[in-house]
Write a protein that holds these residues in place. Structure first.
Motif, mmCIF file in Angstrom:
data_model
loop_
_atom_site.group_PDB
_atom_site.id
_atom_site.type_symbol
_atom_site.label_atom_id
_atom_site.label_comp_id
_atom_site.label_asym_id
_atom_site.label_seq_id
_atom_site.Cartn_x
_atom_site.Cartn_y
_atom_site.Cartn_z
ATOM 1 N N MET A 61 -11.774 0.101 3.492
ATOM 2 C CA MET A 61 -11.971 1.441 2.943
ATOM 3 C C MET A 61 -10.621 2.029 2.513
ATOM 4 S SD MET A 61 -13.982 4.593 4.666
ATOM 5 C CE MET A 61 -15.452 4.734 3.704
ATOM 6 N N LYS A 62 -10.628 2.728 1.363
ATOM 7 C CA LYS A 62 -9.364 3.265 0.857
ATOM 8 C C LYS A 62 -9.558 4.730 0.457
ATOM 9 C CE LYS A 62 -7.098 -0.782 -1.036
ATOM 10 N NZ LYS A 62 -7.900 -1.994 -0.943
ATOM 11 N N VAL A 63 -8.546 5.541 0.717
ATOM 12 C CA VAL A 63 -8.643 6.963 0.355
ATOM 13 C C VAL A 63 -8.823 7.099 -1.158
ATOM 14 C CG1 VAL A 63 -7.519 9.221 0.476
ATOM 15 C CG2 VAL A 63 -7.118 7.561 2.292
ATOM 16 N N GLU A 64 -8.120 6.226 -1.916
ATOM 17 C CA GLU A 64 -8.139 6.355 -3.388
ATOM 18 C C GLU A 64 -9.497 6.026 -4.002
ATOM 19 O OE1 GLU A 64 -6.122 4.503 -1.541
ATOM 20 O OE2 GLU A 64 -5.664 2.563 -2.440
ATOM 21 N N ASP A 65 -10.405 5.437 -3.200
ATOM 22 C CA ASP A 65 -11.763 5.213 -3.714
ATOM 23 C C ASP A 65 -12.548 6.535 -3.765
ATOM 24 O OD1 ASP A 65 -11.233 2.558 -3.944
ATOM 25 O OD2 ASP A 65 -12.108 2.021 -2.006
ATOM 26 N N TYR A 66 -12.070 7.532 -3.046
ATOM 27 C CA TYR A 66 -12.806 8.805 -2.972
ATOM 28 C C TYR A 66 -12.022 9.992 -3.531
ATOM 29 C CZ TYR A 66 -15.624 5.846 -0.094
ATOM 30 O OH TYR A 66 -16.397 4.802 0.335
ATOM 31 N N TYR A 67 -10.700 9.873 -3.544
ATOM 32 C CA TYR A 67 -9.848 10.962 -4.054
ATOM 33 C C TYR A 67 -8.855 10.370 -5.046
ATOM 34 C CZ TYR A 67 -11.689 14.000 -0.432
ATOM 35 O OH TYR A 67 -12.531 14.754 0.337
ATOM 36 N N ASN A 68 -8.572 11.134 -6.112
ATOM 37 C CA ASN A 68 -7.584 10.695 -7.100
ATOM 38 C C ASN A 68 -6.192 10.735 -6.503
ATOM 39 O OD1 ASN A 68 -8.408 9.848 -9.567
ATOM 40 N ND2 ASN A 68 -8.909 11.941 -10.263
ATOM 41 N N LEU A 69 -5.551 9.587 -6.410
ATOM 42 C CA LEU A 69 -4.199 9.557 -5.828
ATOM 43 C C LEU A 69 -3.253 8.830 -6.761
ATOM 44 C CD1 LEU A 69 -4.912 8.365 -2.148
ATOM 45 C CD2 LEU A 69 -4.796 10.723 -2.968
ATOM 46 N N ASN A 70 -1.979 9.247 -6.775
ATOM 47 C CA ASN A 70 -0.986 8.476 -7.525
ATOM 48 C C ASN A 70 -0.381 7.405 -6.602
ATOM 49 O OD1 ASN A 70 1.034 9.720 -5.987
ATOM 50 N ND2 ASN A 70 1.261 11.406 -7.462
ATOM 51 N N ASP A 71 0.501 6.564 -7.173
ATOM 52 C CA ASP A 71 1.037 5.439 -6.392
ATOM 53 C C ASP A 71 1.787 5.917 -5.149
ATOM 54 O OD1 ASP A 71 -0.019 3.798 -8.250
ATOM 55 O OD2 ASP A 71 1.873 3.307 -9.262
ATOM 56 N N ARG A 72 2.509 7.013 -5.303
ATOM 57 C CA ARG A 72 3.288 7.514 -4.162
ATOM 58 C C ARG A 72 2.352 7.934 -3.020
ATOM 59 N NH1 ARG A 72 5.943 12.797 -2.658
ATOM 60 N NH2 ARG A 72 7.552 12.149 -1.194
ATOM 61 N N GLN A 73 1.266 8.627 -3.377
ATOM 62 C CA GLN A 73 0.318 9.089 -2.354
ATOM 63 C C GLN A 73 -0.383 7.907 -1.675
ATOM 64 O OE1 GLN A 73 -1.700 11.541 -5.261
ATOM 65 N NE2 GLN A 73 -1.210 13.415 -4.135
ATOM 66 N N ILE A 74 -0.704 6.875 -2.474
ATOM 67 C CA ILE A 74 -1.359 5.679 -1.901
ATOM 68 C C ILE A 74 -0.418 5.051 -0.866
ATOM 69 C CG2 ILE A 74 -2.119 3.316 -2.447
ATOM 70 C CD1 ILE A 74 -3.145 4.462 -5.169
ATOM 71 N N GLU A 75 0.856 4.968 -1.246
ATOM 72 C CA GLU A 75 1.851 4.383 -0.335
ATOM 73 C C GLU A 75 2.025 5.256 0.916
ATOM 74 O OE1 GLU A 75 6.497 3.181 -0.760
ATOM 75 O OE2 GLU A 75 5.300 3.222 -2.597
ATOM 76 N N GLN A 76 2.015 6.588 0.729
ATOM 77 C CA GLN A 76 2.182 7.487 1.878
ATOM 78 C C GLN A 76 1.022 7.328 2.869
ATOM 79 O OE1 GLN A 76 2.763 11.050 -0.523
ATOM 80 N NE2 GLN A 76 4.805 11.332 0.349
ATOM 81 N N PHE A 77 -0.207 7.241 2.364
ATOM 82 C CA PHE A 77 -1.344 7.052 3.279
ATOM 83 C C PHE A 77 -1.224 5.703 4.001
ATOM 84 C CE2 PHE A 77 -3.745 10.497 1.013
ATOM 85 C CZ PHE A 77 -4.070 11.239 2.145
ATOM 86 N N GLU A 78 -0.793 4.678 3.281
ATOM 87 C CA GLU A 78 -0.633 3.348 3.879
ATOM 88 C C GLU A 78 0.435 3.391 4.980
ATOM 89 O OE1 GLU A 78 -1.966 -0.241 4.458
ATOM 90 O OE2 GLU A 78 -2.900 1.111 2.985
ATOM 91 N N ASP A 79 1.575 4.027 4.689
ATOM 92 C CA ASP A 79 2.661 4.113 5.672
ATOM 93 C C ASP A 79 2.241 4.954 6.880
ATOM 94 O OD1 ASP A 79 4.173 2.605 3.981
ATOM 95 O OD2 ASP A 79 5.401 4.264 3.221
ATOM 96 N N TYR A 80 1.491 6.009 6.619
ATOM 97 C CA TYR A 80 1.023 6.883 7.713
ATOM 98 C C TYR A 80 0.116 6.073 8.655
ATOM 99 C CZ TYR A 80 -0.953 11.317 9.632
ATOM 100 O OH TYR A 80 -1.357 12.365 10.422
ATOM 101 N N LYS A 81 -0.772 5.275 8.067
ATOM 102 C CA LYS A 81 -1.691 4.450 8.868
ATOM 103 C C LYS A 81 -0.896 3.470 9.746
ATOM 104 C CE LYS A 81 -4.174 1.383 6.715
ATOM 105 N NZ LYS A 81 -5.113 0.912 5.675
ATOM 106 N N LYS A 82 0.101 2.822 9.144
ATOM 107 C CA LYS A 82 0.908 1.849 9.907
ATOM 108 C C LYS A 82 1.640 2.524 11.061
ATOM 109 C CE LYS A 82 1.915 -1.295 6.085
ATOM 110 N NZ LYS A 82 2.836 -1.293 4.947
#
Ligand code: SAM
Length: 227
Positions: A1-22
């Motif tokens: 499951m990915k946040v960007e499948d439900y909300y419009n995100l740019n590359d930086r935001q996608i990376e931030q969510f990934e880093d936050y999860k880690k």
């Protein structure tokens, strides 16, 4: 499951969510941050759930997240909308250490984490009646929660309380507290988290009058003796 499948995100935001999860997963091995450890469940129950209130928050607003724990909903809201000025508050210092690390690691600006009980912070200059929104998830019963939140909100601002299912009695029992503290229920919106059967309710309370300075009462009283 990915946040960007439900909300419009740019590359930086996608990376931030990934880093936050880690970061969440790695710190959770050392200190107790969350019972949710499965990656998809973190995305759904923490990230996407937090973002369900983003549509109610105007750009450039000042918001406070009371009892933020590991940063929910405040950090996902900030990643999604960088124009927000966010204060995260929690009574547990270990969680503040994690939040400071997350803020630095994700390179977030105009966001800070404060170690305090809500009841104490609401009496500090620059905190009381200064926020456009006070938000909170999974912190207290609504009648206690409004005593934590409403003192932070400017007249005209809003409390956004994130709740699960079956909230009718909780709302009924909080009406007295909301009235005493200068609020008025504006809206209750029910929703189901995507691809799940998890019901959520968002309660929006408008601040219509200033809160008497005797509230919040001393730390611990709002939970022991709700108004
Ligand atoms: N909001 C986060 C979430 O939804 O994942 C954390 C929820 S956790 C169940 C409740 C958090 O509220 C804990 O981190 C606790 O320390 C904090 N908390 C409870 N009462 C508080 C108070 N009076 N002032 C500040 N923080 C409080």
């Amino acid at each position: 499951m990915k946040v960007e499948d439900y909300y419009n995100l740019n590359d930086r935001q996608i990376e931030q969510f990934e880093d936050y999860k880690k970061l969440l997963i790695s710190w959770n091995e050392k200190i107790n941050l969350t019972a949710i450890t499965d990656e998809d469940q973190i995305v759904l129950k923490h990230f996407i759930d937090s973002l369900t209130i983003s549509k109610f928050i105007d750009d450039n607003s000042r918001i406070i997240d009371v009892g933020t724990g590991a940063g929910f909903p405040g950090i996902p809201l900030k990643i999604y909308n960088d124009t927000l000025k966010v204060t995260l508050v929690d009574a547990l210092n270990k969680r503040i250490a994690f939040l400071d690390e997350a803020i630095q690691n994700l390179k977030l600006n105009e966001i800070c984490a404060i170690h305090s009980r809500a009841e104490d912070l609401a009496r500090v200059n620059g905190q009381r009646e200064c926020y456009d929104y006070a938000v909170s998830r999974a912190v207290a019963n609504l009648s206690t929660l409004v005593e934590y939140l409403l003192p932070f909100v400017k007249v005209g601002g809003e409390c956004i309380c994130m709740k699960g299912p079956n909230i009718e009695d909780e709302i009924d029992n909080s009406k007295n507290a909301i009235e005493i503290l200068g609020g008025k229920i504006e809206k209750v919106e029910g929703l189901v988290l995507p691809d799940s059967d998890m019901i959520r309710n968002i309660i929006i309370i408008k601040k219509i009058r200033r809160t008497d300075f005797k509230y919040p009462r001393k730390a611990g009283i709002p939970v022991k003796k709700p108004l």
